[in-house]
Structure formats: C-alpha cells, structure tokens
Design a protein around this motif. Structure first.
Motif, PDB file in Angstrom:
ATOM      1  N   TYR A 194       0.827  -1.205   0.000  1.00 51.56           N
ATOM      2  CA  TYR A 194       0.000   0.000   0.000  1.00 51.56           C
ATOM      3  C   TYR A 194       0.865   1.260   0.000  1.00 51.56           C
ATOM      4  CZ  TYR A 194      -3.896  -3.076   1.097  1.00 51.56           C
ATOM      5  OH  TYR A 194      -4.834  -4.070   1.044  1.00 51.56           O
ATOM      6  N   ASP A 195       0.258   2.351  -0.509  1.00 51.04           N
ATOM      7  CA  ASP A 195       0.934   3.648  -0.497  1.00 51.04           C
ATOM      8  C   ASP A 195       0.901   4.278   0.891  1.00 51.04           C
ATOM      9  OD1 ASP A 195       1.467   3.929  -3.407  1.00 51.04           O
ATOM     10  OD2 ASP A 195      -0.724   3.952  -3.558  1.00 51.04           O
ATOM     11  N   ILE A 196      -0.225   4.104   1.592  1.00 51.75           N
ATOM     12  CA  ILE A 196      -0.427   4.765   2.884  1.00 51.75           C
ATOM     13  C   ILE A 196      -1.036   3.779   3.875  1.00 51.75           C
ATOM     14  CG2 ILE A 196      -1.690   6.587   4.112  1.00 51.75           C
ATOM     15  CD1 ILE A 196      -1.568   8.273   1.597  1.00 51.75           C
ATOM     16  N   GLY A 197      -0.521   3.793   5.098  1.00 48.41           N
ATOM     17  CA  GLY A 197      -1.108   3.048   6.205  1.00 48.41           C
ATOM     18  C   GLY A 197      -1.601   4.009   7.269  1.00 48.41           C
ATOM     19  N   LEU A 198      -2.773   3.729   7.815  1.00 47.04           N
ATOM     20  CA  LEU A 198      -3.371   4.568   8.849  1.00 47.04           C
ATOM     21  C   LEU A 198      -3.529   3.762  10.137  1.00 47.04           C
ATOM     22  CD1 LEU A 198      -6.289   6.128   6.743  1.00 47.04           C
ATOM     23  CD2 LEU A 198      -3.974   7.050   7.051  1.00 47.04           C
ATOM     24  N   ASP A 199      -3.261   4.393  11.259  1.00 47.70           N
ATOM     25  CA  ASP A 199      -3.448   3.743  12.554  1.00 47.70           C
ATOM     26  C   ASP A 199      -3.996   4.774  13.534  1.00 47.70           C
ATOM     27  OD1 ASP A 199      -3.006   2.973  15.295  1.00 47.70           O
ATOM     28  OD2 ASP A 199      -1.662   1.401  14.604  1.00 47.70           O
ATOM     29  N   LYS A 200      -5.153   4.476  14.079  1.00 49.60           N
ATOM     30  CA  LYS A 200      -5.780   5.363  15.052  1.00 49.60           C
ATOM     31  C   LYS A 200      -6.115   4.535  16.293  1.00 49.60           C
ATOM     32  CE  LYS A 200      -9.567   7.358  13.577  1.00 49.60           C
ATOM     33  NZ  LYS A 200     -10.641   6.880  14.487  1.00 49.60           N
ATOM     34  N   GLY A 201      -5.074   4.244  17.101  1.00 49.07           N
ATOM     35  CA  GLY A 201      -5.275   3.526  18.340  1.00 49.07           C
ATOM     36  C   GLY A 201      -4.875   2.064  18.338  1.00 49.07           C
ATOM     37  N   THR A 202      -4.582   1.508  17.167  1.00 45.41           N
ATOM     38  CA  THR A 202      -4.248   0.080  17.123  1.00 45.41           C
ATOM     39  C   THR A 202      -2.887  -0.206  17.739  1.00 45.41           C
ATOM     40  OG1 THR A 202      -5.640  -0.259  15.185  1.00 45.41           O
ATOM     41  CG2 THR A 202      -3.952  -1.901  15.599  1.00 45.41           C
ATOM     42  N   PHE A 203      -1.891   0.609  17.419  1.00 45.99           N
ATOM     43  CA  PHE A 203      -0.579   0.411  18.044  1.00 45.99           C
ATOM     44  C   PHE A 203      -0.680   0.593  19.553  1.00 45.99           C
ATOM     45  CE2 PHE A 203       3.778   1.798  19.226  1.00 45.99           C
ATOM     46  CZ  PHE A 203       4.463   0.661  18.814  1.00 45.99           C
ATOM     47  N   ASP A 204      -1.554   1.494  19.992  1.00 42.13           N
ATOM     48  CA  ASP A 204      -1.798   1.651  21.423  1.00 42.13           C
ATOM     49  C   ASP A 204      -2.288   0.343  22.033  1.00 42.13           C
ATOM     50  OD1 ASP A 204      -1.095   4.292  21.237  1.00 42.13           O
ATOM     51  OD2 ASP A 204      -3.112   5.084  21.510  1.00 42.13           O
TER      52      ASP A 204
END
Length: 219
Positions: A127-137
């Motif tokens: 993928y070109d872009i990865g998004l993470d909103k709380g998963t690494f947390d």
C-alpha cells in the motif's frame, strides 16, 4: 460498562474488543447508531485535512489498520478515494463497518477484511499509505508479550507499505519522542499533525499525538 473495561490489561486484549464491537454491532442493528469514533471526529479531520493539503491522488492505495467501525474510510470514500482497505481482527467490527459502508453508499470503494495485522494479514500488493488510530496503542497494552508484538507490528508495517510509503499514526499512549524511538529505525517523521493541548501546573502537553512517517528501507 465497568471501570475494569478501561484498565490497560484489558484494553490490550482481543476479548475486550470482541465484546466492544459485538455490543456496537447490536446497537447499530437496533438503533442505527454507528458507534464510537476513536479519539473523536477531530482525529479523522486531521488525517483528511493532511491528505487534502498534500494533494494525495484519489487512486492512492490506503490501508486502515484496526479499522473498527470503518468511519475514517467512509469519510475518505465520500471524498472520492476509491482504493481503500480496512482490516480488523474482530469479526463484528468488520460486520459493523460493512453495514455502515452500505448505509453510506460507499461499499464499492471500501474493501474490508477480518485479519490480524500481526499474523494473518498478507496482501497481494503493498500500500501507499497506512493509517493507525489507536491500534498500536492496543498492541502496546497487550498483557502477553507487548514488546515482541510491537516489534511484530513494525515488521508487518514494513511488509505492507511500499518503499517510501506513508504511515500516519494517532496515539494517546505515546509521545512524539517515544514514537520516534519505536519507529525511527525504519521510518522518518515528516509531519506532526496539530492536536489539542492542555495546561496543568504551569506545564503544557498533549493528550494525543499524531505523526506522519515515511518508510525507510526496512529489514
């Protein structure tokens, strides 16, 4: 909902999130309530605004890691992005996201998959872009081997992102310096997105950190 549900040892478990999304799926089916937006709508707005200011092409491939109810992907699809993937290890989260995408009329633009980012997710293309909103947390709060799982997360991120791919992370557990310590070997930071500040005892800080990284050469 008990206070125990918000203890760190619970927030890092799949059992907790299975229960959360089972409840939210039932609520959506009964009342049409789309559920909680993790970190609030402002967290989505920051990401969307950055993509717009950078003039990211609408055909860019984007993966949302731990998509939950999929609302960030819904907003991107409404803007015209058409190559979107959301993954979550909770089957009820993906069922909820599918229902919401169908309700919002964006199902053709959003692919959704039940998959564990640390294990079963193996895309055919990067993928070109990865998004993470709380998963690494959540990974960081796992009571069973969180340090090793953080390493697995970064390895998986290197595998799914293209060379020079972009990673946008929003975290309430890690400061900017701490995230640089975690990701700095494989990624370089390019932007810090503005988040609300607070002041206490003459000191100021942020309860949420949002950074844009670019992938280096991963090993």
């Amino acid at each position: 909902m008990s206070e125990d549900e918000f203890s760190p040892s619970v927030l890092g478990t799949k059992e907790h999130w299975d229960a959360v999304y089972s409840r939210e799926l039932r609520t959506f089916q009964e009342y049409g309530d789309e559920g909680e937006i993790w970190f609030g709508e402002g967290s989505m707005t920051r990401v969307v605004r950055w993509l717009n200011t950078q003039k990211i092409p609408l055909t860019t491939s984007i993966v949302d890691i731990g998509t939950g109810n999929g609302m960030l992907l819904v907003e991107l699809a409404k803007l015209g992005y058409s190559n979107l993937m959301g993954i979550d290890y909770c089957s009820d989260a993906i069922a909820l996201a599918r229902n919401i995408c169908e309700k919002e009329g964006v199902s053709q633009s959003v692919n959704l998959q039940v998959a564990d980012f640390l294990g079963s997710f193996s895309p055919s293309e990067q993928y070109d872009i990865g998004l993470d909103k709380g998963t690494f947390d959540a990974v960081s709060l796992d009571p069973n081997g969180s340090e090793e799982k953080r390493r697995q997360y970064i390895q998986s991120l290197c595998q799914v992102l293209k060379p020079n791919g972009i990673f946008i992370i929003t975290s309430c557990n890690w400061t900017k310096d701490e995230l640089l310590g975690q990701f700095g070997k494989e990624f370089e930071v390019t932007n810090e997105l503005p988040t609300p500040t607070f002041s206490f005892g003459g000191h100021s800080g942020r309860s949420v950190t949002s950074l844009v990284f670019r992938r280096r050469t991963c090993t």
